[in-house]
Design an enzyme around this catalytic site. Structure first.
Site, PDB file in Angstrom:
ATOM      1  N   HIS A  10       0.290   6.714  -8.626  1.00 14.30           N
ATOM      2  CA  HIS A  10      -0.416   7.274  -9.781  1.00 14.30           C
ATOM      3  C   HIS A  10      -1.571   8.175  -9.354  1.00 14.30           C
ATOM      4  O   HIS A  10      -2.121   8.041  -8.249  1.00 14.30           O
ATOM      5  CB  HIS A  10      -0.952   6.144 -10.668  1.00 14.30           C
ATOM      6  CG  HIS A  10      -1.970   5.276  -9.973  1.00 14.30           C
ATOM      7  ND1 HIS A  10      -3.290   5.647  -9.827  1.00 14.30           N
ATOM      8  CD2 HIS A  10      -1.850   4.073  -9.382  1.00 14.30           C
ATOM      9  CE1 HIS A  10      -3.949   4.711  -9.177  1.00 14.30           C
ATOM     10  NE2 HIS A  10      -3.090   3.740  -8.880  1.00 14.30           N
ATOM     11  N   ARG A  61      -2.248   3.443 -15.763  1.00 13.74           N
ATOM     12  CA  ARG A  61      -2.447   4.586 -14.869  1.00 13.74           C
ATOM     13  C   ARG A  61      -1.135   5.057 -14.259  1.00 13.74           C
ATOM     14  O   ARG A  61      -0.938   6.259 -14.057  1.00 13.74           O
ATOM     15  CB  ARG A  61      -3.480   4.252 -13.779  1.00 13.74           C
ATOM     16  CG  ARG A  61      -3.167   3.037 -12.905  1.00 13.74           C
ATOM     17  CD  ARG A  61      -4.421   2.659 -12.113  1.00 13.74           C
ATOM     18  NE  ARG A  61      -4.223   1.593 -11.146  1.00 13.74           N
ATOM     19  CZ  ARG A  61      -4.333   0.301 -11.407  1.00 13.74           C
ATOM     20  NH1 ARG A  61      -4.592  -0.095 -12.644  1.00 13.74           N
ATOM     21  NH2 ARG A  61      -4.200  -0.602 -10.449  1.00 13.74           N
ATOM     22  N   GLU A  88       0.194  -2.891  -8.932  1.00 10.65           N
ATOM     23  CA  GLU A  88      -0.633  -2.906  -7.740  1.00 10.65           C
ATOM     24  C   GLU A  88      -0.825  -4.344  -7.254  1.00 10.65           C
ATOM     25  O   GLU A  88      -0.637  -5.298  -8.020  1.00 10.65           O
ATOM     26  CB  GLU A  88      -2.003  -2.266  -8.060  1.00 10.65           C
ATOM     27  CG  GLU A  88      -3.042  -2.252  -6.949  1.00 10.65           C
ATOM     28  CD  GLU A  88      -2.570  -1.534  -5.697  1.00 10.65           C
ATOM     29  OE1 GLU A  88      -1.676  -2.089  -5.009  1.00 10.65           O
ATOM     30  OE2 GLU A  88      -3.086  -0.450  -5.385  1.00 10.65           O
ATOM     31  N   HIS A 176       2.027   2.167  -7.385  1.00  8.10           N
ATOM     32  CA  HIS A 176       0.680   2.009  -6.850  1.00  8.10           C
ATOM     33  C   HIS A 176       0.699   1.981  -5.326  1.00  8.10           C
ATOM     34  O   HIS A 176       1.756   1.800  -4.718  1.00  8.10           O
ATOM     35  CB  HIS A 176       0.070   0.714  -7.389  1.00  8.10           C
ATOM     36  CG  HIS A 176       0.119   0.626  -8.878  1.00  8.10           C
ATOM     37  ND1 HIS A 176      -0.939   0.974  -9.684  1.00  8.10           N
ATOM     38  CD2 HIS A 176       1.124   0.253  -9.716  1.00  8.10           C
ATOM     39  CE1 HIS A 176      -0.595   0.814 -10.962  1.00  8.10           C
ATOM     40  NE2 HIS A 176       0.653   0.385 -10.995  1.00  8.10           N
TER      41      HIS A 176
END
Length: 223
Positions: A10, A61, A88, A176
């Site tokens: 991202h 995100r 993440e 991520h």
């Protein structure tokens, strides 16, 4: 015939910008992050990329980066699968804290171990219930190592994404830094010691190429 996927970390988030540990906290893209996603989409458009399926985490995100990229290449209606297994790494009690302040408090070496060792977990965060959108998650994590992230990404890659790629689907994954490290470790067979050294920049599309039997061939930035 070779197969490939495109993966992208991202764009810069608001917490990336102010140097805070983010993990599973759901923060927005920064203005720079939005611009990074736009540029990534333009690069893919230049190379005439057309996808048949997209995967992303449940965090905004990564979702927003994917939305912007697909808008740039004219694929707003592409089927998107969102799953927490692509989230993440959960940074435990470090989430929301400034990285430099943590270095000042605990020392550079300790923070480096928390961030870059393969199997060391961060300090535990408080327990919390599993929220909506996390189907299949038995208990909300209180902190993960990169090894933990690999453990949850591996079955998702092997059982969900990899068969789609092998069948001919053209896939983009917006995720991520650590979930993509986990994925890259799995597909390339990178050692525990070497994978922690891999830096994945925000907003830069990467092409991973396989042979027809899904053996890894190459990983290249798309420019």
């Amino acid at each position: 015939m070779n197969k490939e996927i495109v993966v992208i970390r991202h764009g810069q988030s608001e917490w990336n910008k102010i140097n805070q540990f983010t993990g599973w906290v759901d923060v927005e893209l920064s203005e720079q992050g939005i611009e990074e996603a736009i540029q990534a989409g333009k690069i893919l458009k230049t190379h005439n990329y057309h996808f048949t399926m997209a995967f992303t985490s449940v965090l905004k995100r990564a979702n927003e980066t994917l939305r912007i990229v697909l808008e740039q290449i004219g694929q707003n209606n592409l089927p998107v699968i969102r799953d927490w297994r692509l989230n993440e790494r959960h940074y435990g009690d470090l989430q929301g804290k400034n990285k430099q302040q943590m270095r000042d408090e605990y020392g550079d070496e300790q923070v480096h171990i928390w961030r870059r060792s393969y199997n060391t977990k961060p300090p535990k965060s408080a327990e919390q219930p599993v929220p909506e959108g996390y189907d299949g998650l038995e208990s909300y994590p209180q902190g993960e190592s990169l090894e933990d992230t690999v453990f949850r990404v591996q079955p998702y890659w092997e059982n969900v994404i990899k068969p789609k790629v092998k069948s001919g689907e053209k896939i983009i994954i917006s995720a991520h830094g650590n979930s993509l490290r986990a994925l890259i470790k799995l597909v390339e067979g990178i050692s525990d010691d070497e994978i922690v050294k891999l830096e994945i920049p925000t907003g830069k599309p990467i092409k991973i190429t396989f042979d027809e039997n899904m053996n890894f061939i190459s990983r290249d930035y798309i420019e």
